[in-house]
Design an enzyme around this catalytic site. Structure first.
Site, mmCIF file in Angstrom:
data_model
loop_
_atom_site.group_PDB
_atom_site.id
_atom_site.type_symbol
_atom_site.label_atom_id
_atom_site.label_comp_id
_atom_site.label_asym_id
_atom_site.label_seq_id
_atom_site.Cartn_x
_atom_site.Cartn_y
_atom_site.Cartn_z
ATOM 1 N N LYS A 187 0.847 -1.205 0.000
ATOM 2 C CA LYS A 187 0.000 0.000 0.000
ATOM 3 C C LYS A 187 0.883 1.257 0.000
ATOM 4 O O LYS A 187 2.087 1.181 0.281
ATOM 5 C CB LYS A 187 -0.905 -0.009 1.234
ATOM 6 N N ARG A 190 -10.713 -0.696 14.600
ATOM 7 C CA ARG A 190 -10.689 0.067 13.344
ATOM 8 C C ARG A 190 -11.805 -0.429 12.432
ATOM 9 O O ARG A 190 -12.870 0.180 12.391
ATOM 10 C CB ARG A 190 -9.299 -0.059 12.703
ATOM 11 N N HIS A 243 -6.330 -7.925 12.829
ATOM 12 C CA HIS A 243 -5.122 -7.079 12.861
ATOM 13 C C HIS A 243 -4.793 -6.736 14.314
ATOM 14 O O HIS A 243 -5.676 -6.363 15.082
ATOM 15 C CB HIS A 243 -5.407 -5.801 12.056
ATOM 16 N N ARG A 295 0.949 -10.896 6.936
ATOM 17 C CA ARG A 295 0.940 -9.690 6.096
ATOM 18 C C ARG A 295 2.196 -8.878 6.419
ATOM 19 O O ARG A 295 2.317 -8.285 7.486
ATOM 20 C CB ARG A 295 -0.339 -8.883 6.363
ATOM 21 N N TYR A 300 15.767 31.210 5.747
ATOM 22 C CA TYR A 300 14.564 31.901 6.228
ATOM 23 C C TYR A 300 14.629 32.132 7.738
ATOM 24 O O TYR A 300 15.032 31.254 8.503
ATOM 25 C CB TYR A 300 13.322 31.063 5.943
ATOM 26 N N CYS A 312 14.051 24.568 3.335
ATOM 27 C CA CYS A 312 13.144 25.250 2.407
ATOM 28 C C CYS A 312 12.321 24.214 1.643
ATOM 29 O O CYS A 312 12.524 23.013 1.794
ATOM 30 C CB CYS A 312 13.935 26.081 1.406
ATOM 31 N N ASP A 364 12.442 23.456 -1.514
ATOM 32 C CA ASP A 364 13.176 22.743 -2.561
ATOM 33 C C ASP A 364 14.661 22.594 -2.283
ATOM 34 O O ASP A 364 15.361 21.938 -3.049
ATOM 35 C CB ASP A 364 13.022 23.494 -3.893
HETATM 36 C C1 LIG Z 1 -0.512 -1.847 6.796
HETATM 37 C C2 LIG Z 1 -1.091 -3.125 7.263
HETATM 38 C C3 LIG Z 1 -0.276 -4.245 7.463
HETATM 39 C C4 LIG Z 1 1.235 -4.186 7.381
HETATM 40 O O1 LIG Z 1 1.744 -3.792 8.638
HETATM 41 P P1 LIG Z 1 3.314 -3.695 8.881
HETATM 42 O O2 LIG Z 1 3.422 -3.253 10.303
HETATM 43 O O3 LIG Z 1 3.821 -2.648 7.943
HETATM 44 O O4 LIG Z 1 3.894 -5.021 8.619
HETATM 45 C C5 LIG Z 1 -0.884 -5.447 7.772
HETATM 46 N N1 LIG Z 1 -2.232 -5.532 7.910
HETATM 47 C C6 LIG Z 1 -3.034 -4.474 7.761
HETATM 48 C C7 LIG Z 1 -4.498 -4.644 7.930
HETATM 49 C C8 LIG Z 1 -2.508 -3.241 7.442
HETATM 50 O O5 LIG Z 1 -3.305 -2.181 7.310
#
Ligand SMILES: *Cc1c(COP(=O)(O)O)cnc(C)c1O
Length: 370
Positions: free
Chosen positions: A39, A137, A167, A220, A266, A312, A314
């Protein structure tokens, strides 16, 4: 169109990405799949290239957050399983089915709204049902909702229940107790299923690296695939070495010797305390070198030099102990000689996490692949 004149660029070492995945595969059970989380443009590293490397290293699936991210990958990878983990609009379901993109079924309400679209599906939509075991979530939180969600999926010919997942909220923290609580909840939800789907998954990087017993059918793998330890706690107990994939380079565009008392940038935020060499780099906060990184060091000629004054949009200025030539390479992230600056150092200075500093490197920074 691929000509880049600007000497500010990020170099992505795809061998490091492959090595981080191979290390995980060696550490986990042989049958456990690795889902590559790509992602946010692969955490700023470049989604297509990273996905390709991950698949080469044996990843079984790609996971993203949004429909647009999934569609981009589908064009490049017609055969690979792609899961959207975020809550998508039911209006996307028809396209998802046609493109064989898997969606997250995260509530009964969402499922009912997608069911209203289901007559339009040319092929069944594959879903992964999400349990909110404590993250708070998305996902279902009660067994009643779970039974209803699973029932809706299983009794419609328009859907295939390919997986279920949850998760963890604290897998990267010292204490294990909340991870245990969440695992217990998740296992209870699993036990309610009439039939186990193809893929049960729960672990993010931190959980995959710390809790082998929670690997289920797949993990994941996000932040650690890029070579960043998920947190200082996890860094201490890594089962194998993670290799950072991203280096960030620029070079000296301009250099001058300034008098004692000269001010730089700046707001005159920096004043030279002696005669000093000050160089200007063509990188600024519009590239992701955030203003809060004033004072952060870079590496030049194998030694560290501080960013002085305000960064800055850039450009930024650094203080040097001697004169260097125009075009001399400057390392903002990565290694040079004996010195190394890791993304974690930026994150610490900004009181955030490497996830955030990595994704905030903008498109203006050319990505070069090694
Ligand atoms: C982003 C995400 C992950 C990956 O998590 P990491 O800590 O980067 O390994 C896994 N599961 C879900 C649902 C996520 O949103």
């Amino acid at each position: 169109m691929n000509i880049h004149y600007r000497p500010t660029y990020a170099e992505i070492d795809l061998e490091a990405i492959r090595s981080n995945i191979e290390g995980l595969k060696t550490y986990l059970d042989e049958k456990t799949g690795v889902i590559a989380v790509v992602k946010a443009n692969a955490y700023g590293h470049g989604d297509i290239e990273v996905a390709k490397a991950a698949i080469e290293a044996g990843a079984i699936m790609l996971a993203v957050a949004t429909p647009e991210e999934a569609l981009r990958l589908r064009e490049e990878f017609p055969e690979t399983d792609i899961l959207v983990m975020g809550p998508v609009s039911p209006a996307f379901a028809e396209v998802a089915a046609a493109e064989r993109i898997m969606l997250t079924a995260f509530s009964v309400e969402w499922m009912n709204r997608v069911l209203e679209e289901a007559d339009k599906f040319l092929v069944p939509l594959q879903v992964h049902a999400k349990v909110d075991s404590g993250m708070g979530r998305i996902g279902v939180r009660s067994i009643d909702d779970w039974e209803e969600l699973i029932h809706l999926i299983r009794t419609s010919s328009h859907f295939i229940l390919d997986g279920i997942y949850t998760h963890f909220a604290t897998a990267d923290e010292e204490s294990k107790s909340f991870v245990d609580e969440q695992a217990t909840v998740f296992k209870e939800f699993i036990s309610q299923l009439p039939e186990k789907p193809r893929l049960v998954h729960a672990a993010n990087s931190a959980a995959a690296l710390r809790y082998r017993q929670l690997q289920f059918d797949a993990v994941r793998f996000g932040i650690a695939m890029y070579g960043f330890p998920p947190s200082p706690v996890v860094k201490e107990v890594l089962p194998y070495e993670l290799k950072p994939a991203l280096s960030l380079y620029s070079e000296i565009a301009h250099i001058k010797k300034v008098e004692v008392g000269s001010t730089i940038g700046y707001g005159q935020a920096y004043t030279a305390e002696q005669e000093e060499w000050i160089a200007t780099l063509p990188i600024g906060y519009a590239d992701g070198l955030q203003r809060g990184l004033s004072g952060q060091e870079v590496i030049i000629g194998g030694v560290r030099a501080p960013i002085v004054g305000r960064i800055c949009m850039d450009q930024c200025m650094i203080r040097l102990s001697k004169e260097y030539s125009i075009g001399e390479q400057v390392v903002l992230i990565g290694k040079q000689g004996e010195e190394e600056i890791r993304m974690e150092e930026w994150a610490e200075r900004l009181q955030t996490i490497p996830y955030e500093t990595a994704v905030l490197l903008t498109n203006r920074v050319n990505r070069v692949y090694k």
